[in-house]
Scaffold this motif. Structure first.
Motif, short mmCIF file in Angstrom:
data_model
loop_
_atom_site.label_atom_id
_atom_site.label_comp_id
_atom_site.label_asym_id
_atom_site.label_seq_id
_atom_site.Cartn_x
_atom_site.Cartn_y
_atom_site.Cartn_z
N LEU A 9 0.85 -1.19 0.00
CA LEU A 9 0.00 0.00 0.00
C LEU A 9 0.88 1.24 0.00
O LEU A 9 1.95 1.25 0.62
N ASP A 12 0.70 6.86 2.17
CA ASP A 12 -0.36 7.61 2.84
C ASP A 12 -1.71 6.88 2.85
O ASP A 12 -2.73 7.46 3.20
N VAL A 13 -1.70 5.60 2.46
CA VAL A 13 -2.94 4.83 2.52
C VAL A 13 -2.97 4.03 3.82
O VAL A 13 -2.01 3.34 4.16
N LEU A 14 -4.09 4.16 4.52
CA LEU A 14 -4.26 3.46 5.79
C LEU A 14 -4.17 1.95 5.58
O LEU A 14 -4.74 1.41 4.65
N PRO A 16 -5.09 -0.98 7.81
CA PRO A 16 -5.60 -1.50 9.08
C PRO A 16 -5.12 -2.92 9.40
O PRO A 16 -4.88 -3.24 10.57
N GLN A 17 -4.91 -3.73 8.36
CA GLN A 17 -4.43 -5.10 8.62
C GLN A 17 -3.02 -5.08 9.21
O GLN A 17 -2.74 -5.76 10.20
N LYS A 40 1.40 -7.81 -0.75
CA LYS A 40 1.20 -9.06 -1.49
C LYS A 40 2.48 -9.42 -2.21
O LYS A 40 3.26 -8.53 -2.58
N LYS A 64 -1.56 -3.71 -15.58
CA LYS A 64 -2.87 -4.10 -16.12
C LYS A 64 -3.76 -4.79 -15.10
O LYS A 64 -4.98 -4.70 -15.16
N LEU A 65 -3.15 -5.53 -14.16
CA LEU A 65 -4.00 -6.31 -13.27
C LEU A 65 -3.50 -6.42 -11.83
O LEU A 65 -4.27 -6.21 -10.90
N LEU A 66 -2.22 -6.74 -11.67
CA LEU A 66 -1.77 -7.12 -10.33
C LEU A 66 -1.81 -5.98 -9.32
O LEU A 66 -1.99 -6.20 -8.13
N VAL A 67 -1.67 -4.75 -9.82
CA VAL A 67 -1.55 -3.61 -8.91
C VAL A 67 -2.67 -2.61 -9.16
O VAL A 67 -3.00 -2.32 -10.30
N ASN A 68 -3.24 -2.10 -8.09
CA ASN A 68 -4.17 -0.98 -8.21
C ASN A 68 -3.36 0.29 -7.94
O ASN A 68 -3.05 0.61 -6.80
N VAL A 70 -3.91 3.28 -7.83
CA VAL A 70 -4.48 4.35 -6.99
C VAL A 70 -3.94 4.24 -5.57
O VAL A 70 -3.68 5.24 -4.91
N ILE A 71 -3.77 3.00 -5.09
CA ILE A 71 -3.42 2.82 -3.68
C ILE A 71 -2.15 2.00 -3.46
O ILE A 71 -1.67 1.92 -2.35
N LEU B 56 -7.52 -11.52 -5.57
CA LEU B 56 -6.61 -10.41 -5.90
C LEU B 56 -7.05 -9.12 -5.22
O LEU B 56 -6.41 -8.68 -4.29
N ARG B 57 -8.11 -8.49 -5.70
CA ARG B 57 -8.77 -7.37 -5.03
C ARG B 57 -10.24 -7.46 -5.40
O ARG B 57 -10.56 -7.96 -6.47
N LYS B 64 -11.92 -7.26 -15.63
CA LYS B 64 -11.21 -7.62 -16.88
C LYS B 64 -11.98 -8.66 -17.69
O LYS B 64 -11.42 -9.28 -18.59
N LEU B 107 -11.93 -3.41 9.88
CA LEU B 107 -11.59 -4.75 9.39
C LEU B 107 -12.74 -5.75 9.50
O LEU B 107 -12.53 -6.95 9.38
N PHE B 147 -11.70 5.57 -1.22
CA PHE B 147 -10.43 6.29 -1.18
C PHE B 147 -10.10 6.82 -2.56
O PHE B 147 -10.33 6.14 -3.56
#
Lengths: 79, 225
Positions: A9, A12-14, A16-17, A40, A64-68, A70-71, B56-57, B64, B107, B147
């Motif tokens: 992450l 600046d993204v929280l 919590p885990q 991950k 394309k897929l593994l990472v978002n 934005v966060i 994944l998320r 996709k 959580l 967010f």
């Protein structure tokens, strides 16, 4: 060619885990713990022998897929 | 009005929204995610659930899938798109809506009826609600913590792109009335053209006095025009 991808992450993204894991470690008596961020991990094998090309393929997978984006941030390493 | 509900493996609110749409006199079709053609639709709904087991998320894999290219094409040509819960998560993963839904701050999976305030009632989705109307709607999610970056957040406020915010019974929008840690209590947002709405609460669960209330009805009657 094999690569590892670590996704975390952004700063600046929280997380919590990570926070709960951190608190638990403190609760069970672990000392000197400063901070934990949870992420991950992927192991990726690419059918390509040229390093730069292979890295580009993995980078494309991330974007394309593994990472978002934005966060999350990511790091690619050859293994 | 013709509607299509996209069904993914793991969708579990698809039937609920299907029943709601038919009750409201939409001509509805259920569309399996492997389809590559969409029937002519005025409204496309991405339903709630746990598409692909949230692997994944939440929403990443569904975002996709084959049919999504068609959904994006329809969205860009002005078709109305409604994403509820997992549907909202999927819309952010496709890029049709900016931002993302993080894990709830506490959580925990939260399943309860909450109050939300209608911030913008001048849209195709909300015109039958009053401005600042407080409605009671069910939420049921693990990742509903909206967010986004500061620039987008400012744009959302300045251009009236926030559809709903979590509030208490009196309409107070603050930390106590924020169930999941969402930025500025945001519960639902529009895209720039306001033809796409993503929301975490479930309006399809609030269409019958017998099982809940009818606070979700106006969303559907708004769409009917």
């Amino acid at each position: 060619m094999k690569f590892s991808v670590t996704v975390t992450l952004k700063k600046d993204v929280l997380d919590p885990q990570g926070k709960v894991v951190q608190n638990t470690l403190v609760n069970i008596g672990i000392k000197n713990l400063k901070s934990i961020r949870q992420g991950k991990y992927f192991e990726i094998e690419v059918d390509e022998s040229e390093l730069l090309t292979a890295e580009k393929i993995v980078d494309k997978m991330c974007k394309k897929l593994l990472v978002n984006l934005v966060i999350e941030d990511y790091k690619i390493n050859k293994i | 009005m013709r509607s299509s509900v996209i069904v993914f493996p793991g969708s579990n609110c698809d039937r609920d929204i299907g029943v709601a749409l038919e009750k409201m006199q939409f001509k509805n079709q259920m569309i399996w995610h492997k389809e590559t053609r969409l029937p002519k639709s005025d409204l496309i709904v991405i339903p709630g659930g746990f598409s692909y087991g949230d692997y994944l998320r939440s929403g990443a894999i569904a975002g996709k899938s084959l049919i999504i290219d068609e959904v994006i094409r329809a969205a860009n040509s002005g078709c109305l798109i409604l994403g509820i819960c997992n549907g909202f998560q999927i819309l952010t993963e496709t890029g049709l809506l900016k931002g993302t839904l993080l894990r709830n701050k506490n959580l925990k999976f939260i399943n309860k009826d909450v109050q939300i305030k209608v911030l913008n009632n001048k849209t195709k989705f909300t015109n039958k609600y009053k401005k600042d109307q407080i409605i009671k709607i069910n939420i049921a999610h693990n990742e509903g913590n909206f967010f986004t970056d500061l620039l987008h957040l400012e744009k959302l406020s300045n251009e009236n792109l926030i559809a709903f915010k979590y509030c208490d019974e009196k309409g107070n929008i603050n930390e106590n009335s924020n169930p999941n840690g969402s930025l500025e209590n945001i519960a639902g947002i529009f895209n720039d053209n306001k033809n796409i709405l993503g929301m975490m609460p479930h309006p399809e669960r609030m269409i019958d006095e017998f099982i809940s209330n009818k606070d979700g009805v106006n969303l559907f009657t708004s769409l009917l025009g």
